[in-house]
Scaffold this active site. Structure first.
Site, mmCIF file in Angstrom:
data_model
loop_
_atom_site.group_PDB
_atom_site.id
_atom_site.type_symbol
_atom_site.label_atom_id
_atom_site.label_comp_id
_atom_site.label_asym_id
_atom_site.label_seq_id
_atom_site.Cartn_x
_atom_site.Cartn_y
_atom_site.Cartn_z
ATOM 1 N N HIS A 46 0.849 -1.192 0.000
ATOM 2 C CA HIS A 46 0.000 0.000 0.000
ATOM 3 C C HIS A 46 0.884 1.241 0.000
ATOM 4 O O HIS A 46 2.094 1.159 0.219
ATOM 5 C CB HIS A 46 -0.919 0.010 1.229
ATOM 6 C CG HIS A 46 -0.183 0.018 2.529
ATOM 7 N ND1 HIS A 46 -0.049 -1.091 3.327
ATOM 8 C CD2 HIS A 46 0.503 1.004 3.161
ATOM 9 C CE1 HIS A 46 0.678 -0.785 4.382
ATOM 10 N NE2 HIS A 46 1.023 0.475 4.309
HETATM 11 C C1 T46 Z 1 2.601 0.545 6.952
HETATM 12 C C2 T46 Z 1 3.441 -0.651 7.131
HETATM 13 C C3 T46 Z 1 4.907 -0.315 7.270
HETATM 14 C C4 T46 Z 1 -4.442 -0.662 13.418
HETATM 15 O O1 T46 Z 1 -5.528 -0.933 13.965
HETATM 16 N N1 T46 Z 1 -3.749 0.452 13.815
HETATM 17 C C5 T46 Z 1 -2.549 0.799 13.254
HETATM 18 O O2 T46 Z 1 -1.955 1.813 13.658
HETATM 19 C C6 T46 Z 1 -2.017 -0.031 12.226
HETATM 20 C C7 T46 Z 1 -0.695 0.313 11.575
HETATM 21 C C8 T46 Z 1 -2.721 -1.139 11.840
HETATM 22 N N2 T46 Z 1 -3.910 -1.435 12.430
HETATM 23 C C9 T46 Z 1 -4.630 -2.650 12.028
HETATM 24 C C10 T46 Z 1 -5.168 -2.656 10.606
HETATM 25 C C11 T46 Z 1 -5.146 -4.117 10.246
HETATM 26 O O3 T46 Z 1 -6.327 -4.725 10.701
HETATM 27 O O4 T46 Z 1 -3.713 -3.747 12.081
HETATM 28 C C12 T46 Z 1 -3.988 -4.688 11.062
HETATM 29 C C13 T46 Z 1 -2.749 -4.955 10.227
HETATM 30 O O5 T46 Z 1 -2.443 -3.782 9.428
HETATM 31 P P1 T46 Z 1 -1.875 -3.890 7.951
HETATM 32 O O6 T46 Z 1 -2.432 -5.065 7.274
HETATM 33 O O7 T46 Z 1 -2.049 -2.558 7.293
HETATM 34 O O8 T46 Z 1 -0.307 -4.153 8.245
HETATM 35 P P2 T46 Z 1 0.927 -4.054 7.252
HETATM 36 O O9 T46 Z 1 2.058 -4.701 7.932
HETATM 37 O O10 T46 Z 1 0.569 -4.510 5.894
HETATM 38 O O11 T46 Z 1 1.222 -2.467 7.146
HETATM 39 C C14 T46 Z 1 1.655 -1.784 8.306
HETATM 40 C C15 T46 Z 1 0.884 -0.475 8.452
HETATM 41 O O12 T46 Z 1 -0.531 -0.732 8.469
HETATM 42 C C16 T46 Z 1 1.168 0.474 7.340
HETATM 43 O O13 T46 Z 1 0.653 1.752 7.648
HETATM 44 O O14 T46 Z 1 3.015 1.540 6.381
HETATM 45 O O15 T46 Z 1 3.050 -1.504 8.200
#
Ligand code: T46
Length: 138
Positions: A55
């Site tokens: 993303h």
């Molecule tokens: C990024 C990369 C480096 C939350 O509830 N609060 C938060 O602050 C974050 C970051 C995530 N979440 C929830 C949203 C999803 O349900 O945690 C779950 C996993 O998030 P995501 O699938 O977006 O994780 P990554 O590892 O793909 O991405 C993360 C960050 O979301 C993103 O902003 O830049 O790490």
């Protein structure tokens, strides 16, 4: 500015305040990272072969540092792409808005700390690669 990285991305070296007891690294807003810190999160226990990210953020700027272990991060601003290895607790990378990023090759012990300049907002995410390409087309 590192010419080999996408626009706005840069590595930042953090001072290590070590003594005979071990090491300490401090990260201060507007001093060590170029923004006010509104949120911190960390990613750990990543299973073998897992890839994360995929993303870009519309507005949110972030700083990522592997405080333990290592991982790879690919970055793409729509015209320049780069692979960054995060493998030091005293060296992180700024991920500006509008940079598509993906993380992979997490070591078993990787703890990836991320500092962000905004609260969590799913509306800030661009998770569709084609939309990202359209928005960054020159
Ligand atoms: C990024 C990369 C480096 C939350 O509830 N609060 C938060 O602050 C974050 C970051 C995530 N979440 C929830 C949203 C999803 O349900 O945690 C779950 C996993 O998030 P995501 O699938 O977006 O994780 P990554 O590892 O793909 O991405 C993360 C960050 O979301 C993103 O902003 O830049 O790490």
């Amino acid at each position: 500015m590192d010419a080999s990285l996408p626009s706005g991305c840069r590595f930042i070296d953090l001072a290590v305040r070590g003594d005979e007891r071990g090491s300490l690294v401090a990260i201060e807003a507007l001093a060590d990272v170029p923004f006010r810190i509104e949120r911190a999160y960390f990613i750990y226990g990543t299973k073998p072969g897992v890839e994360r990210g995929f993303h870009a953020h519309r507005q949110c700027a972030q700083f990522a540092v592997a405080v333990a272990g290592s991982c790879m991060m690919s970055l793409d601003d729509g015209s320049v792409t780069a692979e960054a290895r995060l493998d030091r607790p005293d060296r992180g990378i700024v991920i500006p808005p509008m940079n598509w990023h993906e993380m992979r090759d997490f070591s078993d012990d990787c703890v990836l700390l991320v500092l962000a300049d905004a609260p969590y907002d799913e509306g800030d995410y661009i998770r569709d690669r084609d939309e990202f390409r359209r928005l960054t087309a020159r």
